[in-house]
Write a protein that holds these residues in place. Structure first.
Motif, PDB file in Angstrom:
ATOM      1  N   ILE A 122       0.836  -1.307  -0.126  1.00  0.00           N
ATOM      2  CA  ILE A 122      -0.185   0.196   0.276  1.00  0.00           C
ATOM      3  C   ILE A 122       0.848   1.515  -0.096  1.00  0.00           C
ATOM      4  O   ILE A 122       1.584   1.317   0.860  1.00  0.00           O
ATOM      5  N   LEU A 123       0.752   1.711  -0.832  1.00  0.00           N
ATOM      6  CA  LEU A 123       1.305   3.518  -0.845  1.00  0.00           C
ATOM      7  C   LEU A 123       0.401   4.855  -1.272  1.00  0.00           C
ATOM      8  O   LEU A 123      -0.985   3.985  -1.334  1.00  0.00           O
ATOM      9  N   SER A 124       0.948   5.327  -1.043  1.00  0.00           N
ATOM     10  CA  SER A 124       0.487   6.454  -1.244  1.00  0.00           C
ATOM     11  C   SER A 124       1.281   7.442  -2.775  1.00  0.00           C
ATOM     12  O   SER A 124       1.981   6.975  -3.708  1.00  0.00           O
ATOM     13  N   GLU A 125      -0.143   7.950  -3.281  1.00  0.00           N
ATOM     14  CA  GLU A 125       0.554   8.653  -4.566  1.00  0.00           C
ATOM     15  C   GLU A 125       1.718   9.468  -4.505  1.00  0.00           C
ATOM     16  O   GLU A 125       1.953  10.002  -3.569  1.00  0.00           O
ATOM     17  N   ALA A 126       2.533   9.457  -5.393  1.00  0.00           N
ATOM     18  CA  ALA A 126       4.224   9.963  -5.753  1.00  0.00           C
ATOM     19  C   ALA A 126       5.078   9.076  -4.690  1.00  0.00           C
ATOM     20  O   ALA A 126       6.048   9.307  -5.343  1.00  0.00           O
ATOM     21  N   ALA A 127       4.707   8.506  -4.305  1.00  0.00           N
ATOM     22  CA  ALA A 127       5.644   7.466  -3.377  1.00  0.00           C
ATOM     23  C   ALA A 127       6.541   6.202  -4.155  1.00  0.00           C
ATOM     24  O   ALA A 127       6.103   5.885  -5.591  1.00  0.00           O
ATOM     25  N   SER A 128       7.718   6.462  -4.102  1.00  0.00           N
ATOM     26  CA  SER A 128       8.327   4.854  -5.372  1.00  0.00           C
ATOM     27  C   SER A 128       8.145   3.400  -4.508  1.00  0.00           C
ATOM     28  O   SER A 128       7.084   3.192  -3.479  1.00  0.00           O
ATOM     29  N   LEU A 129       7.935   2.435  -5.967  1.00  0.00           N
ATOM     30  CA  LEU A 129       7.269   1.623  -5.928  1.00  0.00           C
ATOM     31  C   LEU A 129       8.731   0.619  -5.771  1.00  0.00           C
ATOM     32  O   LEU A 129       9.449   1.291  -7.379  1.00  0.00           O
ATOM     33  N   GLU A 130       9.125  -0.596  -5.489  1.00  0.00           N
ATOM     34  CA  GLU A 130      10.226  -1.477  -6.180  1.00  0.00           C
ATOM     35  C   GLU A 130       9.370  -2.985  -5.337  1.00  0.00           C
ATOM     36  O   GLU A 130       9.092  -2.958  -4.144  1.00  0.00           O
ATOM     37  N   LEU A 131       9.512  -3.420  -6.141  1.00  0.00           N
ATOM     38  CA  LEU A 131       8.713  -4.974  -6.019  1.00  0.00           C
ATOM     39  C   LEU A 131       9.784  -5.379  -6.304  1.00  0.00           C
ATOM     40  O   LEU A 131      10.222  -5.929  -7.160  1.00  0.00           O
ATOM     41  N   GLY A 132      10.006  -6.595  -4.913  1.00  0.00           N
ATOM     42  CA  GLY A 132      11.194  -7.994  -5.841  1.00  0.00           C
ATOM     43  C   GLY A 132      10.533  -8.994  -6.202  1.00  0.00           C
ATOM     44  O   GLY A 132       9.497  -9.589  -6.350  1.00  0.00           O
ATOM     45  N   CYS A 133      11.348  -9.700  -7.236  1.00  0.00           N
ATOM     46  CA  CYS A 133      11.315 -11.123  -7.609  1.00  0.00           C
ATOM     47  C   CYS A 133      12.130 -11.667  -7.894  1.00  0.00           C
ATOM     48  O   CYS A 133      13.438 -10.932  -7.908  1.00  0.00           O
ATOM     49  N   ASN A 134      12.625 -12.760  -7.217  1.00  0.00           N
ATOM     50  CA  ASN A 134      13.798 -13.566  -7.263  1.00  0.00           C
ATOM     51  C   ASN A 134      13.143 -15.015  -7.918  1.00  0.00           C
ATOM     52  O   ASN A 134      11.923 -15.599  -7.456  1.00  0.00           O
ATOM     53  N   TYR A 135      13.954 -15.763  -8.799  1.00  0.00           N
ATOM     54  CA  TYR A 135      14.152 -16.771  -9.203  1.00  0.00           C
ATOM     55  C   TYR A 135      14.811 -18.132  -8.488  1.00  0.00           C
ATOM     56  O   TYR A 135      16.096 -17.859  -8.452  1.00  0.00           O
ATOM     57  N   SER A 136      14.458 -18.948  -9.045  1.00  0.00           N
ATOM     58  CA  SER A 136      15.609 -20.563  -8.881  1.00  0.00           C
ATOM     59  C   SER A 136      15.284 -21.127  -9.692  1.00  0.00           C
ATOM     60  O   SER A 136      15.176 -22.413 -10.918  1.00  0.00           O
ATOM     61  N   LEU A 189      -0.639  -4.454  -5.784  1.00  0.00           N
ATOM     62  CA  LEU A 189      -0.448  -2.806  -5.095  1.00  0.00           C
ATOM     63  C   LEU A 189      -2.115  -2.394  -4.598  1.00  0.00           C
ATOM     64  O   LEU A 189      -2.437  -2.041  -5.809  1.00  0.00           O
ATOM     65  N   ALA A 190      -2.225  -1.228  -3.772  1.00  0.00           N
ATOM     66  CA  ALA A 190      -3.003  -0.390  -3.734  1.00  0.00           C
ATOM     67  C   ALA A 190      -2.444   1.458  -3.120  1.00  0.00           C
ATOM     68  O   ALA A 190      -1.353   1.088  -3.131  1.00  0.00           O
ATOM     69  N   VAL A 191      -2.680   1.721  -4.419  1.00  0.00           N
ATOM     70  CA  VAL A 191      -2.415   2.783  -4.197  1.00  0.00           C
ATOM     71  C   VAL A 191      -3.174   4.095  -3.458  1.00  0.00           C
ATOM     72  O   VAL A 191      -4.246   4.569  -4.741  1.00  0.00           O
ATOM     73  N   ASN A 192      -3.214   5.076  -2.504  1.00  0.00           N
ATOM     74  CA  ASN A 192      -3.732   5.753  -1.975  1.00  0.00           C
ATOM     75  C   ASN A 192      -3.750   6.885  -2.720  1.00  0.00           C
ATOM     76  O   ASN A 192      -3.110   7.529  -2.876  1.00  0.00           O
ATOM     77  N   PRO A 193      -4.942   8.423  -3.311  1.00  0.00           N
ATOM     78  CA  PRO A 193      -4.849   9.117  -3.644  1.00  0.00           C
ATOM     79  C   PRO A 193      -4.546  10.155  -2.390  1.00  0.00           C
ATOM     80  O   PRO A 193      -4.325   9.990  -1.949  1.00  0.00           O
TER      81      PRO A 193
END
Lengths: 114, 113
Positions: free
Chosen positions: A12-26, A110-114
């Motif tokens: 959950i983020l507020s608008e204008a915040a930065s986003l990073e979503l992690g992904c790892n694979y094997s 991901l939910a972005v709050n206005p």
């Protein structure tokens, strides 16, 4: 067994915040990498992809992802999110030479709050 | 149409019944994929067609599941003797060439009571 791990299930983020979503694979070999997005009520669609070359790839709507081979990671980033980025994000991996199966992560909501 | 079309969008059936789900891919796309997605999960591969033939059906969970693509375009996923555990969203995707860059339909939500 080959697997894809997405570290965050709900963000959950507020608008204008930065986003990073992690992904790892094997998987030890060469891979093709993807991020797909599913907006509410819509079908899955490709956000960006990496096959080879520059490990920093840019996709639609200001998203980018960086492939770090040594870390088996393909994290998704966006400097400033918008309310319209609210969606489910899926990381997927395709072992090179396998033109059939994608191996998917569980997704990050991901939910972005206005 | 412009995109991948799946019908029905919703199907409710009773345990033990037979179900068919249809996928109409983007015109000219030779590769067609079926995936299944349960709540809170990523898509799970079922079967892949290249043209008319099933090039990889290793994801079909058991012999109650079968899919065809007789003319290399429309595909039908067939489920016999449905079980409650078959409840999921069944996704179809197509691609002009067999890569991981897939174009998805909106899915068929199957509920087995």
């Amino acid at each position: 067994a080959q697997s894809v791990s997405q570290h965050n299930h709900h963000v959950i983020l507020s608008e204008a915040a930065s986003l990073e979503l992690g992904c790892n694979y094997s998987y030890g070999g060469t891979v093709n990498l993807f991020w797909y997005v599913q907006y509410p009520g819509q079908h899955l669609q490709l956000l960006l992809k990496y096959f080879s070359g520059d490990p920093l790839v840019k996709g639609i709507k200001g998203f980018e992802a960086e492939f770090i081979k040594s870390k088996f990671s393909f994290n998704l980033r966006k400097p400033s999110v918008q309310w319209s980025d609210t969606a489910e994000y899926f990381c997927a991996v395709q072992p090179a030479g396998n033109n059939r199966k994608l191996i998917w992560g569980l997704g990050t909501s991901l939910a972005v709050n206005p | 149409g412009a995109g991948v079309s799946q019908t029905p969008s919703n199907k409710v059936t009773e345990k033990g019944k037979y179900v068919e789900l249809r996928c109409d891919p983007i015109s000219g796309h030779t590769a067609l994929y079926w995936y299944r997605q349960s709540l809170g999960q990523g898509p799970e591969f079922l079967i892949y067609f290249q043209g008319t033939g099933a090039a990889d059906d290793s994801g079909l969970p058991n012999d109650r599941f079968f899919a065809v693509r007789p003319e290399g375009s429309v595909s039908t996923l067939k489920i016999q003797r449905t079980e409650r555990g078959d409840s999921a969203v069944y996704l179809c995707a197509s691609s002009p060439i067999p890569t991981g860059e897939l174009f998805f339909g909106e899915g068929s939500r199957l509920t087995v009571l």
